[in-house]
Design a protein around this motif. Structure first.
Motif, PDB file in Angstrom:
ATOM      1  N   LEU A 258       0.928  -1.283   0.005  1.00 56.13           N
ATOM      2  CA  LEU A 258       0.043  -0.079   0.058  1.00 56.13           C
ATOM      3  C   LEU A 258       0.898   1.254   0.081  1.00 56.13           C
ATOM      4  O   LEU A 258       0.490   2.136  -0.552  1.00 56.13           O
ATOM      5  CB  LEU A 258      -1.026  -0.077   1.258  1.00 56.13           C
ATOM      6  CG  LEU A 258      -1.864  -1.217   1.306  1.00 56.13           C
ATOM      7  CD1 LEU A 258      -2.770  -1.130   2.593  1.00 56.13           C
ATOM      8  CD2 LEU A 258      -2.671  -1.237  -0.004  1.00 56.13           C
ATOM      9  N   GLY A 259       1.995   1.179   0.586  1.00 58.83           N
ATOM     10  CA  GLY A 259       3.054   2.258   0.636  1.00 58.83           C
ATOM     11  C   GLY A 259       3.354   2.767  -0.719  1.00 58.83           C
ATOM     12  O   GLY A 259       3.351   3.913  -1.052  1.00 58.83           O
ATOM     13  N   TYR A 260       3.931   1.620  -1.434  1.00 59.62           N
ATOM     14  CA  TYR A 260       4.208   1.974  -2.882  1.00 59.62           C
ATOM     15  C   TYR A 260       3.006   2.463  -3.643  1.00 59.62           C
ATOM     16  O   TYR A 260       3.013   3.222  -4.699  1.00 59.62           O
ATOM     17  CB  TYR A 260       4.580   0.649  -3.378  1.00 59.62           C
ATOM     18  CG  TYR A 260       6.155   0.253  -3.016  1.00 59.62           C
ATOM     19  CD1 TYR A 260       7.205   1.062  -2.841  1.00 59.62           C
ATOM     20  CD2 TYR A 260       6.332  -1.016  -2.721  1.00 59.62           C
ATOM     21  CE1 TYR A 260       8.218   0.711  -2.552  1.00 59.62           C
ATOM     22  CE2 TYR A 260       7.574  -1.555  -2.126  1.00 59.62           C
ATOM     23  CZ  TYR A 260       8.601  -0.525  -2.178  1.00 59.62           C
ATOM     24  OH  TYR A 260       9.864  -0.934  -1.672  1.00 59.62           O
ATOM     25  N   ALA A 261       1.807   1.616  -3.573  1.00 63.65           N
ATOM     26  CA  ALA A 261       0.612   2.134  -4.130  1.00 63.65           C
ATOM     27  C   ALA A 261       0.185   3.701  -3.963  1.00 63.65           C
ATOM     28  O   ALA A 261      -0.105   4.362  -4.967  1.00 63.65           O
ATOM     29  CB  ALA A 261      -0.447   1.120  -3.912  1.00 63.65           C
TER      30      ALA A 261
ATOM     31  N   MET B 225       6.020   2.926  -7.877  1.00 56.57           N
ATOM     32  CA  MET B 225       6.248   1.805  -8.917  1.00 56.57           C
ATOM     33  C   MET B 225       7.595   1.612  -9.420  1.00 56.57           C
ATOM     34  O   MET B 225       8.470   0.752  -9.587  1.00 56.57           O
ATOM     35  CB  MET B 225       5.328   1.487 -10.123  1.00 56.57           C
ATOM     36  CG  MET B 225       3.999   1.325  -9.617  1.00 56.57           C
ATOM     37  SD  MET B 225       3.632  -0.507  -9.044  1.00 56.57           S
ATOM     38  CE  MET B 225       3.841   0.027  -7.389  1.00 56.57           C
ATOM     39  N   LEU B 226       8.176   2.983  -9.404  1.00 60.14           N
ATOM     40  CA  LEU B 226       9.450   3.191  -9.960  1.00 60.14           C
ATOM     41  C   LEU B 226      10.463   2.547  -8.787  1.00 60.14           C
ATOM     42  O   LEU B 226      11.592   2.001  -9.025  1.00 60.14           O
ATOM     43  CB  LEU B 226       9.675   4.484 -10.365  1.00 60.14           C
ATOM     44  CG  LEU B 226      11.291   4.981 -10.626  1.00 60.14           C
ATOM     45  CD1 LEU B 226      11.893   4.087 -12.019  1.00 60.14           C
ATOM     46  CD2 LEU B 226      11.415   6.348 -10.877  1.00 60.14           C
TER      47      LEU B 226
ATOM     48  N   ALA C 207      14.317  -3.872  -6.726  1.00 62.02           N
ATOM     49  CA  ALA C 207      14.408  -5.062  -7.287  1.00 62.02           C
ATOM     50  C   ALA C 207      15.686  -5.261  -7.758  1.00 62.02           C
ATOM     51  O   ALA C 207      16.095  -6.241  -7.736  1.00 62.02           O
ATOM     52  CB  ALA C 207      13.017  -5.380  -7.590  1.00 62.02           C
ATOM     53  N   VAL C 208      15.760  -4.219  -8.924  1.00 63.21           N
ATOM     54  CA  VAL C 208      17.041  -4.294  -9.659  1.00 63.21           C
ATOM     55  C   VAL C 208      18.104  -4.409  -8.912  1.00 63.21           C
ATOM     56  O   VAL C 208      19.050  -5.346  -8.960  1.00 63.21           O
ATOM     57  CB  VAL C 208      16.913  -3.205 -10.699  1.00 63.21           C
ATOM     58  CG1 VAL C 208      18.494  -3.060 -11.264  1.00 63.21           C
ATOM     59  CG2 VAL C 208      16.012  -3.350 -11.724  1.00 63.21           C
ATOM     60  N   MET C 209      18.288  -3.508  -7.782  1.00 63.19           N
ATOM     61  CA  MET C 209      19.466  -3.438  -6.909  1.00 63.19           C
ATOM     62  C   MET C 209      19.810  -4.690  -6.108  1.00 63.19           C
ATOM     63  O   MET C 209      20.713  -5.301  -5.786  1.00 63.19           O
ATOM     64  CB  MET C 209      19.355  -2.229  -6.205  1.00 63.19           C
ATOM     65  CG  MET C 209      19.462  -0.802  -6.693  1.00 63.19           C
ATOM     66  SD  MET C 209      21.056  -0.580  -7.661  1.00 63.19           S
ATOM     67  CE  MET C 209      21.992  -0.487  -6.349  1.00 63.19           C
ATOM     68  N   CYS C 210      18.584  -5.222  -5.793  1.00 64.82           N
ATOM     69  CA  CYS C 210      18.454  -6.711  -4.942  1.00 64.82           C
ATOM     70  C   CYS C 210      19.433  -7.612  -5.841  1.00 64.82           C
ATOM     71  O   CYS C 210      20.049  -8.248  -5.041  1.00 64.82           O
ATOM     72  CB  CYS C 210      17.034  -6.912  -4.774  1.00 64.82           C
ATOM     73  SG  CYS C 210      17.002  -8.549  -3.852  1.00 64.82           S
ATOM     74  N   ASN C 211      18.850  -7.937  -6.847  1.00 63.27           N
ATOM     75  CA  ASN C 211      19.432  -9.072  -7.578  1.00 63.27           C
ATOM     76  C   ASN C 211      20.811  -8.657  -8.301  1.00 63.27           C
ATOM     77  O   ASN C 211      21.657  -9.559  -8.517  1.00 63.27           O
ATOM     78  CB  ASN C 211      18.439  -9.483  -8.543  1.00 63.27           C
ATOM     79  CG  ASN C 211      18.843 -11.084  -8.926  1.00 63.27           C
ATOM     80  OD1 ASN C 211      19.107 -11.605  -8.032  1.00 63.27           O
ATOM     81  ND2 ASN C 211      18.460 -11.681 -10.026  1.00 63.27           N
TER      82      ASN C 211
END
Length: 283
Positions: free
Chosen positions: A151-154, A161-162, A168-172
Motif C-alpha cells: 500500500l505504501g508503494y501504491a 512503482m519506479l 528489485a534491480v539493486m537486490c538481484n
C-alpha cells in the motif's frame, strides 16, 4: 581459500546455466522448493532478531545464513537462475534454447513459491498458537511490513512503482553477485565469506527480493495485515520479479559474460612500442 580467477568462474557460470536448463522437472522442483523454504525461514529469523533486539543491523548480519545454507546444499532460487540460465543460450551451448530457459524459470518460480508458502503457513501457526490467539510481536511486524511495501508503494503512484522496481534491480545485482562470488573459491569457508557480503548489503538496504516476499506477504495477510493478494501481486511481486530479472541478468550475468567469458583482444603493446622506436630512429 583457493581463489579462482574471473575468467575461470565465468566459464563455470555458463556451465551452471547449461545444467539448469537440462535439469529434470523433478530435481528442479525439489531444489527450488527447498530453496524457497530455507530462504523464508531465514527471513522469519531476521525479522525475529530485529523485533527482539531492536537492531536491524544485527538481523542483516545474520540473515545471510539462509542463503549460504541453500547454496551449499545445491538448491535454486529464481533470482539465481535469472542470471545463469540465459548465459548458456547466449554462449550457444548445444541444445540450450530460450524455451529451455523459460521452462527452468517457471519451474523454479513454482518451487520457490511452494517452499515459501509452506514456511509462511508454519510460522503463522507458531506466531498465533495455531490461529487461536492474536499474532505475537513478530507476527504483527510481518503484517506491518506487508502493508508498508504494498500500500505504501501504491499510494506513491508511478513514483512508488519506479522505486519498487529499482529496489528489485539493486537486490538481484547483490544477490546474484553472491551466487557468482561462491564460484570464486573451492573451499566452504571461502564460499561462505564471498556470499555473505553482498547478501548483507541487499538485506540491510531494504532491497526487494521476490522469494523473500513470497514468504513475507502471504504470511502478512494470514497474520492480519491490512492488504490483499491483489495488492501484493500488483504493487510488489510482479514489479519485483521484473526488477530482479533485469538486475541479475544485466549487471551480473551480462557484465561478467562480456568482459571475462567473451574477453576482447588485448591491445597490441608490442606493435605500439615498435612504432614508437621506428619513429625515434627516423628522427
Amino acid at each position: 581459500m583457493s581463489y579462482i580467477q574471473p575468467k575461470e568462474f565465468a566459464a563455470k557460470m555458463v556451465d551452471a546455466g547449461e545444467g539448469k536448463i537440462f535439469m529434470s522437472t523433478k530435481d528442479t522442483l525439489i531444489r527450488a522448493y527447498m530453496a524457497g523454504a530455507i530462504l523464508a525461514l531465514a527471513a522469519a529469523f531476521a525479522v525475529t532478531i530485529a523485533v527482539q533486539t531492536g537492531n536491524f543491523l544485527v538481523a542483516s548480519l545474520l540473515f545471510p545464513v539462509g542463503f549460504c545454507m541453500l547454496y551449499l546444499l545445491g538448491f535454486d532460487l529464481l533470482t539465481g537462475v535469472f542470471t545463469l540460465a540465459p548465459l548458456a543460450v547466449v554462449a550457444k551451448r548445444p541444445g540450450c534454447t530460450w524455451g529451455g530457459v523459460f521452462r527452468n524459470w517457471g519451474l523454479v518460480a513454482l518451487g520457490n513459491f511452494g517452499g515459501a508458502m509452506t514456511v509462511a503457513i508454519f510460522m503463522a501457526i507458531i506466531f498465533t498458537m495455531g490461529f487461536s490467539t492474536e499474532p505475537n510481536a513478530v507476527g504483527q511486524k510481518i503484517g506491518k511490513i506487508g502493508e508498508a511495501r504494498t500500500l505504501g508503494y501504491a499510494a506513491a503512484g508511478a513514483s512508488g512503482m519506479l522505486t519498487v522496481f529499482i529496489r528489485a534491480v539493486m537486490c538481484n545485482w547483490m544477490v546474484s553477485t553472491g551466487v557468482v562470488a561462491a564460484m570464486m573459491s573451492n573451499s566452504v569457508s571461502g564460499k561462505i565469506m564471498a556470499m555473505w557480503m553482498p547478501i548483507l548489503v541487499f538485506f540491510y538496504l531494504g532491497f526487494e527480493h521476490s522469494i523473500v516476499n513470497m514468504f513475507l506477504f502471504p504470511s502478512g495477510i494470514m497474520l492480519g495485515g491490512q492488504f490483499t493478494w491483489s495488492d501484493y501481486l500488483l504493487f510488489n511481486e510482479i514489479p519485483v520479479v521484473l526488477g530482479n530479472l533485469v538486475g541479475g541478468l544485466t549487471f551480473v550475468g551480462g557484465m561478467i559474460y562480456m568482459t571475462h567469458f567473451k574477453e576482447s583482444p588485448k591491445r597490441n603493446a608490442q606493435i605500439s612500442r615498435n612504432n614508437d622506436a621506428s619513429g625515434v630512429a627516423a628522427e
